[in-house]
Structure formats: C-alpha cells, structure tokens
Design a protein around this motif. Structure first.
Motif, PDB file in Angstrom:
ATOM      1  N   GLU A  29       0.835  -1.208   0.000  1.00  0.00           N
ATOM      2  CA  GLU A  29       0.000   0.000   0.000  1.00  0.00           C
ATOM      3  C   GLU A  29       0.868   1.256   0.000  1.00  0.00           C
ATOM      4  O   GLU A  29       0.562   2.225  -0.686  1.00  0.00           O
ATOM      5  N   MET A  30       1.949   1.231   0.775  1.00  0.00           N
ATOM      6  CA  MET A  30       2.834   2.391   0.815  1.00  0.00           C
ATOM      7  C   MET A  30       3.529   2.590  -0.529  1.00  0.00           C
ATOM      8  O   MET A  30       3.696   3.718  -0.985  1.00  0.00           O
ATOM      9  N   ASP A  31       3.944   1.495  -1.160  1.00  0.00           N
ATOM     10  CA  ASP A  31       4.583   1.601  -2.469  1.00  0.00           C
ATOM     11  C   ASP A  31       3.626   2.177  -3.508  1.00  0.00           C
ATOM     12  O   ASP A  31       4.027   2.951  -4.372  1.00  0.00           O
ATOM     13  N   ASN A  32       2.349   1.815  -3.432  1.00  0.00           N
ATOM     14  CA  ASN A  32       1.360   2.327  -4.378  1.00  0.00           C
ATOM     15  C   ASN A  32       0.985   3.769  -4.078  1.00  0.00           C
ATOM     16  O   ASN A  32       0.603   4.507  -4.981  1.00  0.00           O
ATOM     17  N   ALA A  33       1.054   4.172  -2.809  1.00  0.00           N
ATOM     18  CA  ALA A  33       0.669   5.536  -2.437  1.00  0.00           C
ATOM     19  C   ALA A  33       1.678   6.559  -2.942  1.00  0.00           C
ATOM     20  O   ALA A  33       1.321   7.670  -3.302  1.00  0.00           O
ATOM     21  N   TYR A  34       2.946   6.173  -2.964  1.00  0.00           N
ATOM     22  CA  TYR A  34       3.985   7.083  -3.415  1.00  0.00           C
ATOM     23  C   TYR A  34       4.361   6.746  -4.851  1.00  0.00           C
ATOM     24  O   TYR A  34       4.903   5.702  -5.136  1.00  0.00           O
ATOM     25  N   ASN A  35       4.054   7.678  -5.720  1.00  0.00           N
ATOM     26  CA  ASN A  35       4.335   7.484  -7.135  1.00  0.00           C
ATOM     27  C   ASN A  35       5.739   7.965  -7.468  1.00  0.00           C
ATOM     28  O   ASN A  35       6.348   8.711  -6.721  1.00  0.00           O
ATOM     29  N   ARG A  36       6.198   7.573  -8.621  1.00  0.00           N
ATOM     30  CA  ARG A  36       7.476   8.065  -9.106  1.00  0.00           C
ATOM     31  C   ARG A  36       7.237   9.338  -9.910  1.00  0.00           C
ATOM     32  O   ARG A  36       6.226   9.483 -10.589  1.00  0.00           O
ATOM     33  N   LYS A  37       8.195  10.226  -9.849  1.00  0.00           N
ATOM     34  CA  LYS A  37       8.109  11.470 -10.605  1.00  0.00           C
ATOM     35  C   LYS A  37       8.137  11.149 -12.092  1.00  0.00           C
ATOM     36  O   LYS A  37       8.995  10.399 -12.555  1.00  0.00           O
ATOM     37  N   PRO A  38       7.182  11.701 -12.866  1.00  0.00           N
ATOM     38  CA  PRO A  38       7.194  11.451 -14.299  1.00  0.00           C
ATOM     39  C   PRO A  38       8.425  12.085 -14.954  1.00  0.00           C
ATOM     40  O   PRO A  38       8.864  13.149 -14.549  1.00  0.00           O
ATOM     41  N   SER A  39       8.952  11.420 -15.948  1.00  0.00           N
ATOM     42  CA  SER A  39      10.108  11.977 -16.651  1.00  0.00           C
ATOM     43  C   SER A  39       9.619  12.924 -17.744  1.00  0.00           C
ATOM     44  O   SER A  39       8.628  12.654 -18.419  1.00  0.00           O
ATOM     45  N   ILE A  40      10.323  14.021 -17.886  1.00  0.00           N
ATOM     46  CA  ILE A  40       9.962  15.043 -18.876  1.00  0.00           C
ATOM     47  C   ILE A  40      11.029  15.008 -19.971  1.00  0.00           C
ATOM     48  O   ILE A  40      12.217  15.171 -19.700  1.00  0.00           O
ATOM     49  N   ASP A  41      10.585  14.811 -21.207  1.00  0.00           N
ATOM     50  CA  ASP A  41      11.551  14.801 -22.304  1.00  0.00           C
ATOM     51  C   ASP A  41      11.862  16.239 -22.736  1.00  0.00           C
ATOM     52  O   ASP A  41      11.134  17.164 -22.389  1.00  0.00           O
ATOM     53  N   PRO A  42      12.942  16.452 -23.470  1.00  0.00           N
ATOM     54  CA  PRO A  42      13.350  17.806 -23.852  1.00  0.00           C
ATOM     55  C   PRO A  42      12.289  18.568 -24.644  1.00  0.00           C
ATOM     56  O   PRO A  42      12.155  19.785 -24.502  1.00  0.00           O
ATOM     57  N   GLU A  43      11.528  17.874 -25.472  1.00  0.00           N
ATOM     58  CA  GLU A  43      10.483  18.546 -26.253  1.00  0.00           C
ATOM     59  C   GLU A  43       9.376  19.077 -25.342  1.00  0.00           C
ATOM     60  O   GLU A  43       8.900  20.198 -25.510  1.00  0.00           O
ATOM     61  N   GLN A  44       8.973  18.273 -24.365  1.00  0.00           N
ATOM     62  CA  GLN A  44       7.970  18.727 -23.405  1.00  0.00           C
ATOM     63  C   GLN A  44       8.498  19.916 -22.608  1.00  0.00           C
ATOM     64  O   GLN A  44       7.776  20.880 -22.375  1.00  0.00           O
ATOM     65  N   TRP A  45       9.754  19.811 -22.164  1.00  0.00           N
ATOM     66  CA  TRP A  45      10.317  20.892 -21.359  1.00  0.00           C
ATOM     67  C   TRP A  45      10.389  22.186 -22.166  1.00  0.00           C
ATOM     68  O   TRP A  45      10.136  23.270 -21.648  1.00  0.00           O
ATOM     69  N   SER A  46      10.702  22.093 -23.446  1.00  0.00           N
ATOM     70  CA  SER A  46      10.723  23.274 -24.316  1.00  0.00           C
ATOM     71  C   SER A  46       9.332  23.903 -24.387  1.00  0.00           C
ATOM     72  O   SER A  46       9.192  25.128 -24.349  1.00  0.00           O
ATOM     73  N   ASP A  47       8.308  23.067 -24.491  1.00  0.00           N
ATOM     74  CA  ASP A  47       6.925  23.558 -24.502  1.00  0.00           C
ATOM     75  C   ASP A  47       6.589  24.248 -23.181  1.00  0.00           C
ATOM     76  O   ASP A  47       5.981  25.311 -23.162  1.00  0.00           O
ATOM     77  N   PHE A  48       6.994  23.635 -22.059  1.00  0.00           N
ATOM     78  CA  PHE A  48       6.757  24.239 -20.740  1.00  0.00           C
ATOM     79  C   PHE A  48       7.434  25.602 -20.636  1.00  0.00           C
ATOM     80  O   PHE A  48       6.833  26.571 -20.154  1.00  0.00           O
ATOM     81  N   GLU A  49       8.685  25.687 -21.110  1.00  0.00           N
ATOM     82  CA  GLU A  49       9.428  26.954 -21.049  1.00  0.00           C
ATOM     83  C   GLU A  49       8.723  28.053 -21.828  1.00  0.00           C
ATOM     84  O   GLU A  49       8.594  29.174 -21.347  1.00  0.00           O
ATOM     85  N   SER A  50       8.263  27.727 -23.026  1.00  0.00           N
ATOM     86  CA  SER A  50       7.596  28.756 -23.835  1.00  0.00           C
ATOM     87  C   SER A  50       6.286  29.194 -23.189  1.00  0.00           C
ATOM     88  O   SER A  50       5.951  30.376 -23.203  1.00  0.00           O
ATOM     89  N   LYS A  51       5.550  28.275 -22.604  1.00  0.00           N
ATOM     90  CA  LYS A  51       4.303  28.644 -21.912  1.00  0.00           C
ATOM     91  C   LYS A  51       4.588  29.507 -20.695  1.00  0.00           C
ATOM     92  O   LYS A  51       3.874  30.483 -20.440  1.00  0.00           O
ATOM     93  N   ILE A  52       5.625  29.166 -19.945  1.00  0.00           N
ATOM     94  CA  ILE A  52       5.987  29.950 -18.755  1.00  0.00           C
ATOM     95  C   ILE A  52       6.407  31.359 -19.167  1.00  0.00           C
ATOM     96  O   ILE A  52       5.972  32.345 -18.570  1.00  0.00           O
ATOM     97  N   GLN A  53       7.241  31.473 -20.202  1.00  0.00           N
ATOM     98  CA  GLN A  53       7.681  32.792 -20.677  1.00  0.00           C
ATOM     99  C   GLN A  53       6.499  33.623 -21.155  1.00  0.00           C
ATOM    100  O   GLN A  53       6.388  34.811 -20.828  1.00  0.00           O
ATOM    101  N   TYR A  54       5.601  33.022 -21.923  1.00  0.00           N
ATOM    102  CA  TYR A  54       4.438  33.742 -22.434  1.00  0.00           C
ATOM    103  C   TYR A  54       3.546  34.214 -21.291  1.00  0.00           C
ATOM    104  O   TYR A  54       3.109  35.371 -21.254  1.00  0.00           O
TER     105      TYR A  54
END
Length: 109
Positions: A29-54
């Motif tokens: 139950e404890m293992d299921n309650a704590y999830n792993r952080k999703p990995s962000i690929d460079p293309e997604q991060w680029s999209d996040f950066e442009s949205k944050i800047q805008y």
C-alpha cells in the motif's frame, strides 16, 4: 570458530504468519501511495518553457503542476517572478523549482 550473524533471520521466528502478511500488505500500500516522478523529455520541457515565458510576459493565468513530497501538487495564478539563476519561479506565493515542474497549461480567459 567464526561468528556468523543470521541478520534479520533471527527475528523472523517471533512473527506470526498473519503479521508477515499484514506487513507485506502495508508495504504494498505504501509503495502504491507514493508514485514516481514522471520523466519530462526535452520537447515537453521546451513547450513548458515557452508557456511559462508567455504567461510571465503577458500576465496571463496559468496552472503549474509540480512534484513535491512524492505527489504532484498544483498551483494556478499569475507568475509573479522567474529566477533563471536560482532555477525557480514564484506563482501565487508558491516557490516552484524548475526541476520539480511536471506540467504547465495556460488558462483561457
């Protein structure tokens, strides 16, 4: 004669089978309650950066999901400041490090 330690094996004899089953269930139950952080690929991060800047330049509301204490938390509002040197931004009074961001969306007005 050499001394050999049995490790945790010496303690297992005092546990009842019901206790062992319950401990395994709690661990699962404890293992299921704590999830792993999703990995962000460079293309997604680029999209996040442009949205944050805008959003920062225009003062537009945005929603940011970030990873803290093994869960994704969400904050929305106007980005108050962006610190590229410190690697964080402030939105709605919450300091969010860039490395913790897992999702960014601009809110339609």
């Amino acid at each position: 004669m050499t001394l050999r330690d049995r490790g945790t094996m010496k303690w297992t004899s005092i546990f009842l089978p019901e206790h062992i089953a319950q401990l395994r269930r709690v661990k699962s139950e404890m293992d299921n309650a704590y999830n792993r952080k999703p990995s962000i690929d460079p293309e997604q991060w680029s999209d996040f950066e442009s949205k944050i800047q805008y959003a920062y330049r225009t003062g537009m509301d945005c929603e940011i999901r970030y990873w803290r204490n093994w869960v994704a938390e969400s904050v929305s509002g106007v980005i108050e400041s962006v610190d590229p040197v410190g690697g964080a931004l402030r939105i709605d009074g919450v300091e969010v490090p860039f490395r913790e961001i897992v999702w960014v969306a601009l809110e339609d007005v």
